[in-house]
Design a protein around this motif. Structure first.
Motif, PDB file in Angstrom:
ATOM      1  N   PRO A   1       0.292  -1.281   0.276  1.00  0.00           N
ATOM      2  CA  PRO A   1      -0.394   0.057  -0.215  1.00  0.00           C
ATOM      3  C   PRO A   1       0.946   1.263   0.072  1.00  0.00           C
ATOM      4  CG  PRO A   1      -0.326  -0.751   2.305  1.00  0.00           C
ATOM      5  CD  PRO A   1       0.375  -1.873   1.153  1.00  0.00           C
ATOM      6  N   ASN A   2       2.120   0.949   0.575  1.00  0.00           N
ATOM      7  CA  ASN A   2       2.593   2.816   0.468  1.00  0.00           C
ATOM      8  C   ASN A   2       4.309   1.820   0.049  1.00  0.00           C
ATOM      9  OD1 ASN A   2       4.260   4.620   1.271  1.00  0.00           O
ATOM     10  ND2 ASN A   2       2.938   5.526   2.705  1.00  0.00           N
ATOM     11  N   PRO A   3       5.151   2.641  -0.585  1.00  0.00           N
ATOM     12  CA  PRO A   3       6.462   1.991  -0.880  1.00  0.00           C
ATOM     13  C   PRO A   3       8.162   2.652   0.167  1.00  0.00           C
ATOM     14  CG  PRO A   3       5.775   3.700  -2.356  1.00  0.00           C
ATOM     15  CD  PRO A   3       4.369   2.763  -1.535  1.00  0.00           C
ATOM     16  N   PHE A   4       7.054   3.169   1.259  1.00  0.00           N
ATOM     17  CA  PHE A   4       8.324   3.788   1.900  1.00  0.00           C
ATOM     18  C   PHE A   4       7.808   3.842   3.889  1.00  0.00           C
ATOM     19  CE2 PHE A   4       8.913   6.172  -1.619  1.00  0.00           C
ATOM     20  CZ  PHE A   4       9.947   5.944  -2.709  1.00  0.00           C
ATOM     21  N   ALA A   5       8.610   3.407   4.327  1.00  0.00           N
ATOM     22  CA  ALA A   5       8.046   3.791   5.778  1.00  0.00           C
ATOM     23  C   ALA A   5       9.344   4.685   6.951  1.00  0.00           C
ATOM     24  CB  ALA A   5       8.144   2.136   6.082  1.00  0.00           C
ATOM     25  N   VAL A   6       8.674   4.687   7.755  1.00  0.00           N
ATOM     26  CA  VAL A   6       9.918   6.016   8.522  1.00  0.00           C
ATOM     27  C   VAL A   6      10.271   4.677   9.672  1.00  0.00           C
ATOM     28  CG1 VAL A   6       9.880   7.616  10.528  1.00  0.00           C
ATOM     29  CG2 VAL A   6       8.458   8.036   8.131  1.00  0.00           C
ATOM     30  N   ALA A   7      11.347   4.946   9.554  1.00  0.00           N
ATOM     31  CA  ALA A   7      12.001   4.162  10.754  1.00  0.00           C
ATOM     32  C   ALA A   7      13.033   4.454  11.299  1.00  0.00           C
ATOM     33  CB  ALA A   7      13.686   3.104   9.455  1.00  0.00           C
ATOM     34  N   ILE A   8      12.525   4.004  12.797  1.00  0.00           N
ATOM     35  CA  ILE A   8      13.964   4.500  13.540  1.00  0.00           C
ATOM     36  C   ILE A   8      15.377   3.560  13.387  1.00  0.00           C
ATOM     37  CG2 ILE A   8      13.712   4.737  16.110  1.00  0.00           C
ATOM     38  CD1 ILE A   8      11.767   6.591  14.766  1.00  0.00           C
ATOM     39  N   VAL A   9      16.373   4.471  13.711  1.00  0.00           N
ATOM     40  CA  VAL A   9      17.760   3.534  14.411  1.00  0.00           C
ATOM     41  C   VAL A   9      17.757   3.261  15.909  1.00  0.00           C
ATOM     42  CG1 VAL A   9      20.218   3.857  14.507  1.00  0.00           C
ATOM     43  CG2 VAL A   9      19.302   5.930  12.310  1.00  0.00           C
ATOM     44  N   PRO A  10      18.012   1.777  15.413  1.00  0.00           N
ATOM     45  CA  PRO A  10      17.494   1.436  16.864  1.00  0.00           C
ATOM     46  C   PRO A  10      18.669   1.846  17.834  1.00  0.00           C
ATOM     47  CG  PRO A  10      18.544  -0.402  15.465  1.00  0.00           C
ATOM     48  CD  PRO A  10      18.067   0.625  14.224  1.00  0.00           C
ATOM     49  N   GLU A  11      18.586   1.228  19.117  1.00  0.00           N
ATOM     50  CA  GLU A  11      19.942   1.911  20.155  1.00  0.00           C
ATOM     51  C   GLU A  11      20.411   0.654  20.215  1.00  0.00           C
ATOM     52  OE1 GLU A  11      20.921   3.913  22.005  1.00  0.00           O
ATOM     53  OE2 GLU A  11      18.940   5.033  22.193  1.00  0.00           O
ATOM     54  N   VAL A  12      20.877  -0.547  19.371  1.00  0.00           N
ATOM     55  CA  VAL A  12      21.229  -2.413  19.750  1.00  0.00           C
ATOM     56  C   VAL A  12      22.487  -1.569  18.679  1.00  0.00           C
ATOM     57  CG1 VAL A  12      20.007  -2.680  17.583  1.00  0.00           C
ATOM     58  CG2 VAL A  12      21.195  -4.203  19.594  1.00  0.00           C
ATOM     59  N   ALA A  13      22.136  -0.323  17.766  1.00  0.00           N
ATOM     60  CA  ALA A  13      23.264  -0.357  16.074  1.00  0.00           C
ATOM     61  C   ALA A  13      24.267   0.113  17.188  1.00  0.00           C
ATOM     62  CB  ALA A  13      22.240   1.129  15.584  1.00  0.00           C
ATOM     63  N   THR A  14      24.512   0.995  17.800  1.00  0.00           N
ATOM     64  CA  THR A  14      25.813   1.394  18.396  1.00  0.00           C
ATOM     65  C   THR A  14      27.004   0.034  18.286  1.00  0.00           C
ATOM     66  OG1 THR A  14      24.342   0.842  20.562  1.00  0.00           O
ATOM     67  CG2 THR A  14      24.735   3.176  20.118  1.00  0.00           C
ATOM     68  N   LYS A  15      26.291  -1.559  19.011  1.00  0.00           N
ATOM     69  CA  LYS A  15      26.851  -2.330  19.227  1.00  0.00           C
ATOM     70  C   LYS A  15      27.411  -2.856  17.786  1.00  0.00           C
ATOM     71  CE  LYS A  15      24.432  -4.059  23.192  1.00  0.00           C
ATOM     72  NZ  LYS A  15      23.763  -5.386  23.528  1.00  0.00           N
ATOM     73  N   TRP A  16      26.497  -2.559  16.405  1.00  0.00           N
ATOM     74  CA  TRP A  16      27.198  -2.791  14.785  1.00  0.00           C
ATOM     75  C   TRP A  16      27.568  -2.329  14.665  1.00  0.00           C
ATOM     76  CZ3 TRP A  16      27.076  -8.140  13.909  1.00  0.00           C
ATOM     77  CH2 TRP A  16      26.996  -8.653  14.903  1.00  0.00           C
ATOM     78  N   VAL A  17      28.424  -0.487  14.636  1.00  0.00           N
ATOM     79  CA  VAL A  17      28.265   0.397  14.345  1.00  0.00           C
ATOM     80  C   VAL A  17      30.130   1.016  14.703  1.00  0.00           C
ATOM     81  CG1 VAL A  17      28.282   2.819  13.374  1.00  0.00           C
ATOM     82  CG2 VAL A  17      25.849   1.556  13.392  1.00  0.00           C
ATOM     83  N   ASN A  18      30.972   0.649  13.298  1.00  0.00           N
ATOM     84  CA  ASN A  18      32.636   0.911  14.451  1.00  0.00           C
ATOM     85  C   ASN A  18      32.848   2.435  13.023  1.00  0.00           C
ATOM     86  OD1 ASN A  18      35.045   1.332  15.258  1.00  0.00           O
ATOM     87  ND2 ASN A  18      35.692  -0.669  14.660  1.00  0.00           N
ATOM     88  N   THR A  19      32.780   3.211  12.973  1.00  0.00           N
ATOM     89  CA  THR A  19      33.026   4.424  12.367  1.00  0.00           C
ATOM     90  C   THR A  19      34.995   4.255  12.139  1.00  0.00           C
ATOM     91  OG1 THR A  19      33.202   6.363  14.735  1.00  0.00           O
ATOM     92  CG2 THR A  19      31.498   5.950  13.233  1.00  0.00           C
ATOM     93  N   LYS A  20      36.162   3.731  13.033  1.00  0.00           N
ATOM     94  CA  LYS A  20      37.173   3.638  12.968  1.00  0.00           C
ATOM     95  C   LYS A  20      37.527   2.245  12.470  1.00  0.00           C
ATOM     96  CE  LYS A  20      38.148   7.273  16.654  1.00  0.00           C
ATOM     97  NZ  LYS A  20      38.760   6.783  17.824  1.00  0.00           N
ATOM     98  N   LEU A  21      36.055   1.834  12.105  1.00  0.00           N
ATOM     99  CA  LEU A  21      37.138   0.146  11.405  1.00  0.00           C
ATOM    100  C   LEU A  21      37.980   0.071  10.221  1.00  0.00           C
ATOM    101  CD1 LEU A  21      36.857  -3.017  11.064  1.00  0.00           C
ATOM    102  CD2 LEU A  21      35.073  -2.460   9.499  1.00  0.00           C
ATOM    103  N   SER A  22      39.357  -0.611  10.311  1.00  0.00           N
ATOM    104  CA  SER A  22      40.274   0.067   9.094  1.00  0.00           C
ATOM    105  C   SER A  22      39.813  -0.843   7.804  1.00  0.00           C
ATOM    106  CB  SER A  22      41.590  -0.827   9.770  1.00  0.00           C
ATOM    107  OG  SER A  22      42.560  -0.579   8.746  1.00  0.00           O
TER     108      SER A  22
END
Length: 299
Positions: free
Chosen positions: A51-72
């Protein structure tokens, strides 16, 4: 979106129909008994599914465990990490919703996309999210129905097609009647793939021997060059940015398997060293369709 959610993978969802979209449409038509080239799934999606091709998502708190901006990007440094994480929240969200950062920018603008953080809202494709936090590193056991299935990895078409145990004939002909296309209910799913380089492809029929979440990857440049194992290997930790992605499905031929990737936008373009690469959001669904014991035909 409808094709993706129906397990006929169209590749990266980015609003730009391409070769993989056409392959997915043809797979859907094949299963539903429509001639190739018809836009049956478009009508199906409009009638009941999206019915709608788009949705609004919220970046979950758990994302902090899966993001490393310094990954070589250096293998020696990666081997020291605990996890091959995402390098940004934008990358986390784009893979979660089967798209790429470029399309997130089209939908949300660059400042919002690059400024994402936990609890931020963002417009995304309306698909069931790939929840990487649900992966634990477990192995998948054999199941009677799923281990009887047959996978055809078409290295020319760049598509993996999953069938029930005995693939049915797709076309019924009668010398006194026009060609008829019959619904091929044996086809249960299809996904875009990238095969290995021609000199490394192992054509033939193989057995799926194992299937594991969050595999550790043994990096050996000599092996990747086709020169055999060396003493200079190192273990690259698991995670979405591992070169083998978040699932390893090993075949009965040494060193060859179906696996995920750190670069979903290269599926169908850049060749791998010898395996069959899939987007992480596609390969994570593989154990829902096949399990150890299934036949994998590489042609």
């Amino acid at each position: 979106i409808y094709l993706d959610q129906s397990h006929f993978g169209p590749g990266v969802i980015d609003g730009k129909p391409g070769r993989f979209t056409i392959l997915a449409v043809n797979s859907w038509n094949e299963v539903n008994g429509h001639p190739s080239g018809q836009l049956g799934p478009v009508m199906a999606a409009a009638r009941r599914a999206v019915p709608n091709p788009f949705a609004v998502a919220i970046v979950p708190e758990v994302a902090t465990k899966w993001v490393n901006t310094k990954l070589s990007y250096k293998k020696v440094e990666q081997a020291k990490e605990k996890r091959m994480s995402y390098r940004s929240y934008a990358e986390f969200i784009s893979e979660r919703y089967h798209t790429d950062v470029e399309f997130l920018i089209d939908l949300n603008g660059s400042s919002k996309t690059y400024g994402l953080a936990p609890r931020s809202s963002v417009i995304v494709p309306n698909v069931t999210p790939f929840s990487i936090e649900s992966l634990t590193g477990s192995r998948y056991d054999s199941e009677e129905l799923l281990n009887s299935r047959h996978v055809v990895v078409d290295t020319k078409m760049n598509q993996a097609r999953i069938y029930e145990a005995a693939p049915r004939a797709l076309v019924v002909t009668d010398p006194d009647a026009p060609m008829l296309v019959t619904a091929n209910s044996a086809l249960v799913a299809s996904f875009p793939i990238t095969p290995g380089k021609p000199q490394f492809i192992k054509f033939g029929h193989w057995e799926l021997k194992n299937c594991v979440q969050l595999p550790v990857w043994r990096y050996d440049q000599s092996l990747l060059d086709g020169k055999g194992r060396s003493n200079n290997s190192m273990n690259i930790p698991p995670g979405p940015n591992s070169p083998v992605g978040i699932i390893w499905a090993g075949l009965s031929v040494s060193g060859i398997g179906m696996h995920g990737t750190s670069d979903p936008e290269t599926i169908g373009r850049a060749q791998s060293a010898g395996c069959i690469r899939m987007a992480n959001w596609d390969v994570v669904r593989l154990p829902d369709f096949i399990r150890p014991g299934a036949t994998v035909e590489i042609r």
